[in-house]
Design a protein around this motif. Structure first.
Motif, short mmCIF file in Angstrom:
data_model
loop_
_atom_site.label_atom_id
_atom_site.label_comp_id
_atom_site.label_asym_id
_atom_site.label_seq_id
_atom_site.Cartn_x
_atom_site.Cartn_y
_atom_site.Cartn_z
N VAL A 320 -10.57 17.02 -14.55
CA VAL A 320 -11.30 16.41 -15.66
C VAL A 320 -10.47 15.27 -16.23
O VAL A 320 -9.36 15.48 -16.73
N VAL A 321 -11.02 14.06 -16.16
CA VAL A 321 -10.34 12.85 -16.64
C VAL A 321 -11.14 12.31 -17.83
O VAL A 321 -12.13 11.60 -17.62
N PRO A 322 -10.78 12.65 -19.06
CA PRO A 322 -11.60 12.25 -20.21
C PRO A 322 -11.90 10.76 -20.23
O PRO A 322 -11.00 9.92 -20.25
N ALA A 323 -13.20 10.44 -20.19
CA ALA A 323 -13.70 9.06 -20.24
C ALA A 323 -13.18 8.20 -19.09
O ALA A 323 -13.25 6.98 -19.14
N GLY A 324 -12.65 8.83 -18.03
CA GLY A 324 -12.21 8.08 -16.85
C GLY A 324 -10.91 7.33 -17.01
O GLY A 324 -10.57 6.50 -16.16
N ILE A 325 -10.16 7.58 -18.09
CA ILE A 325 -8.90 6.86 -18.33
C ILE A 325 -7.80 7.53 -17.50
O ILE A 325 -7.38 8.64 -17.78
N THR A 349 -16.29 11.09 -8.94
CA THR A 349 -17.65 11.48 -9.34
C THR A 349 -18.23 10.44 -10.30
O THR A 349 -17.50 9.65 -10.90
N VAL A 350 -19.55 10.47 -10.47
CA VAL A 350 -20.19 9.54 -11.41
C VAL A 350 -19.86 9.91 -12.85
O VAL A 350 -20.10 9.11 -13.76
N GLU A 351 -19.31 11.09 -13.08
CA GLU A 351 -18.91 11.49 -14.42
C GLU A 351 -17.44 11.19 -14.68
O GLU A 351 -16.82 11.74 -15.59
N GLN A 352 -16.89 10.27 -13.87
CA GLN A 352 -15.55 9.70 -14.06
C GLN A 352 -14.43 10.73 -13.92
O GLN A 352 -13.34 10.55 -14.45
N ASN A 353 -14.71 11.78 -13.19
CA ASN A 353 -13.69 12.76 -12.84
C ASN A 353 -13.44 12.65 -11.34
O ASN A 353 -13.91 11.73 -10.68
N PHE A 354 -12.73 13.62 -10.75
CA PHE A 354 -12.61 13.64 -9.30
C PHE A 354 -12.32 15.05 -8.81
O PHE A 354 -11.92 15.94 -9.58
N PHE A 371 -2.05 18.81 -13.72
CA PHE A 371 -2.93 19.72 -14.44
C PHE A 371 -2.40 20.08 -15.83
O PHE A 371 -3.07 20.79 -16.58
N LYS A 372 -1.24 19.58 -16.16
CA LYS A 372 -0.77 19.68 -17.54
C LYS A 372 -1.40 18.57 -18.38
O LYS A 372 -1.61 18.71 -19.58
N LYS A 373 -1.68 17.46 -17.71
CA LYS A 373 -2.24 16.29 -18.39
C LYS A 373 -3.76 16.28 -18.33
O LYS A 373 -4.44 15.91 -19.30
N TYR A 374 -4.31 16.65 -17.18
CA TYR A 374 -5.77 16.66 -16.99
C TYR A 374 -6.18 18.09 -16.65
O TYR A 374 -5.72 18.65 -15.66
N ARG A 375 -7.07 18.63 -17.44
CA ARG A 375 -7.44 20.02 -17.25
C ARG A 375 -8.27 20.22 -15.99
O ARG A 375 -9.10 19.39 -15.63
N ASN A 376 -8.03 21.34 -15.36
CA ASN A 376 -8.88 21.76 -14.25
C ASN A 376 -10.12 22.47 -14.78
O ASN A 376 -11.21 22.37 -14.22
#
Length: 638
Positions: A320-325, A349-354, A371-376
């Motif tokens: 999960v990459v909040p807002a694709g940043i 993904t089109v929801e700016q995650n991968f 995964f400490k920075k971007y949640r799974n």
């Protein structure tokens, strides 16, 4: 064809300024001049190249970052091989302040790039098989597909080879470079789940079945604010590239070139009719196609949280990459996970995650710094959150957007905790009406706007709700206008509370909308949200909700009565009438004044409640906007 030709000739008697520019200059020549500009510096770039022709190659000047460019990198279908990810990550670190945006077209954008560095960057990207060609202006843009294409159990037709055949027709082909009237977006989805906003594009190929054969139904004319319409055609996979080329040729030849605001393919189809347009395509390629089959995008769409098992027994792990940043360093860290734990790919993904694919043991990778920075596994407010570039990076942006989206998701996560395994809310944010954040397709959609408040121009959002991705998608409806940025959370929490209180176990917002909210008018829902927001501090006991008595009413007047009935009971502890039906109250006395039963109810609010439920047709409110005007007097004295 006669009607098509006649309308096209009439519309194209006068060309817009961009078409006139395209007649005088060449995109190919602009590309050849990039090395010269790199040698001579930013000031050597003429205006027509700076503001238009370089965009054909994904090179966008952004005045908010003076003398720096954004580079848009084409990532077909969102698939990024390990060596490609490494090169993009290194380029971002070396030349772009380690910054990457993941976009809603499953590709990436690099920022803060100097013109002096662009030739080297383009060469390095090309060396690993990726390009920036035709990612802007009047071209076929990045083609989107299911990010789990070829991998997931619900994927029926692997579309990767079809996508590549489509792309080979136009990519780096002078016959197509900058030759369209406007941009052209394409989707192809071979899965039961709609994980790629399959219906939101100019041309959409969507999984379908006819007479026991799997193929694709065709949809045309999607854009911001418009879901693509059925073309009533069924294609097998081998015919998709041929059909695409036919559509492209008709659009290139007959598309409108008079107004930049009304020249997407939708407007050509609207003018001549879908049947006439399809006849022209069939004449162009010499094939008569079958009528449509049954569209099969019947499973829950959007990103799948945490992990999903694949056909080969491995897993795709969601990031999960909040807002694709994102960043180049983090992309390199994702590659390290692939190298040490499998042989997969990055799938945007089109929801700016991968997804990181090919992972044998998902639990074994959760201790990596990524995964400490971007949640799974994040909250329901972050997992399916999208936001396009706002004022910081886009000249069209009206609001900051990405920070606004993250701020709201943070607020909801803290105040109304909801794990992504228990619910799902797709919140899509666009910084302006261009709609790059696909706000119209969200469960809740936000679009940046300017408006006047107390005589001053301020910024905020219009809020939409009810966009769907299951089955044939539908565009969301405008719910609230001109909400200031600092008040968004107070309105949205009202609808989130209704969802959390009334949803079934693990029910997504989209399914909740279809089961409950679609059975109440948007005017009634808007009133509930506005009213609850007004009384939440002083009279929280009066808070309205959506219950069975409100649903399926035949008119706004009936909805007003049932909500007034509910409000009277909350104010007094008693029902105003023995029956909650506007047609069955005329033999009953008028209800007592609420203030007699509850002295804390303000007189002006009491008057509003009684007008909602009075037997007198002439006095009773007919529309919710009348009540909203009176509530301003109650709570604001104006």
């Amino acid at each position: 064809m006669e009607r098509l030709i006649k309308i096209s000739e009439e519309k194209n008697k006068r060309l817009n300024k961009i078409e006139q520019l395209k007649e005088r200059y060449s995109a190919e020549e602009a590309f050849e001049r990039i090395k010269i500009y790199a040698q001579k510096g930013f000031s050597s770039i003429p205006e027509h190249d700076l503001n238009f022709f370089l965009k054909n190659f994904g090179i966008f000047y952004r005045p908010s970052t003076p003398e720096r460019f954004m580079i848009r990198v084409r990532v077909p279908g969102g698939r990024l091989k390990k060596e490609q990810a490494i090169e993009i990550g290194r380029i971002a670190r070396e030349f772009g302040r380690d910054y990457i945006d993941i976009t809603t077209r499953m590709q990436v954008e690099l920022r803060y790039i100097r013109i002096e560095d662009i030739p080297v960057i383009l060469e390095r990207l090309e060396s690993v098989g990726i390009t920036t060609y035709q990612t802007g202006v009047d071209n076929f843009r990045n083609i989107v597909q299911d990010p789990l294409d070829g991998l997931s159990f619900d994927n029926v037709i692997t579309t990767w080879d079809i996508l590549q055949k489509i792309q080979s027709i136009f990519l780096k082909n002078p016959e197509w470079l900058c030759k369209l009237p406007r941009k052209f977006n394409i989707s192809i989805n071979g899965s039961f789940s709609n994980r790629c906003n399959a219906f939101g594009h100019d041309l959409c190929f969507v999984l379908a079945e006819k007479n026991g054969i799997f193929g694709f139904n065709v949809y045309l004319g999607g854009k911001v604010g418009e879901v693509a319409k059925p073309a009533d055609l069924f294609l097998t996979g081998d015919l998709v590239p041929t059909f695409f080329e036919g559509v492209g040729k008709i659009y290139r030849k007959y598309g409108f070139r008079d107004s930049r605001n009304r020249n997407r393919i939708k407007y050509l189809i609207d003018a001549v009719g879908m049947k006439e347009f399809i006849n022209a395509v069939e004449n162009e390629i010499g094939i008569e196609f079958q009528k449509s089959g049954r569209t099969l995008t019947e499973l829950d769409g959007g990103d799948h949280p945490e992990k999903i098992q694949l056909k080969d027994g491995s897993f795709a792990v969601h990031v999960v990459v909040p807002a694709g940043i994102f960043s180049g360093s983090d992309l390199l860290e994702a590659v390290r996970i692939i190298e040490e734990n499998g042989n997969g790919e990055i799938r945007f993904t089109v929801e700016q995650n991968f997804y990181i694919t090919g992972i044998k043991d998902p639990e074994s990778i959760k201790d990596y710094p990524l995964f400490k920075k971007y949640r799974n596994r994040s909250t329901a407010y972050f997992t399916n959150l999208t936001a396009c570039a706002g004022t910081e990076h886009c000249p069209f942006g009206i609001i900051p957007n990405k920070p606004d989206a993250i701020k709201l998701a943070d607020y909801l996560s803290e105040k109304y905790p909801l794990d992504s395994s228990e619910g799902k809310i797709r919140m899509y944010w666009s910084a302006c009406q261009k709609g790059c954040g696909i706000h119209g397709m969200g469960d809740l959609g936000f679009v940046g706007v300017k408006f006047k408040k107390d005589g001053k121009v301020v910024t905020g959002v219009d809020i939409y709700y009810g966009g769907t991705v299951i089955g044939e998608s539908t565009e969301g409806k405008l719910l609230l206008r001109s909400i200031p940025l600092d008040q968004i959370s107070s309105y949205i929490e009202q609808i989130v509370k209704i969802y959390i209180e009334l949803k079934k176990e693990k029910e997504s917002f989209e399914k909740f909308y279809k089961r409950v909210l679609s059975r109440i008018s948007k005017e009634a829902l808007r009133f509930i949200i506005i009213f609850n927001n007004l009384i939440k501090n002083d009279y929280p006991q009066l808070s309205l909700t959506v219950n069975s008595s409100v649903l399926n009413r035949s008119s706004e007047e009936e909805e007003i009565f049932t909500l007034g009935f509910q409000l009277y009971r909350r104010a007094t502890g008693k029902n105003p009438y023995s029956r909650n039906n506007i047609l069955e109250i005329y033999d009953q006395p008028e209800p007592e004044r609420p203030s007699k039963l509850n002295p804390y109810i303000p007189k002006k609010l009491e008057s509003v409640i009684l007008r909602m439920i009075t037997k007198d047709n002439k006095k009773r409110y007919r529309v919710f906007t009348e009540i909203e005007e009176d509530l301003k007097e109650v709570f604001y004295g104006k």
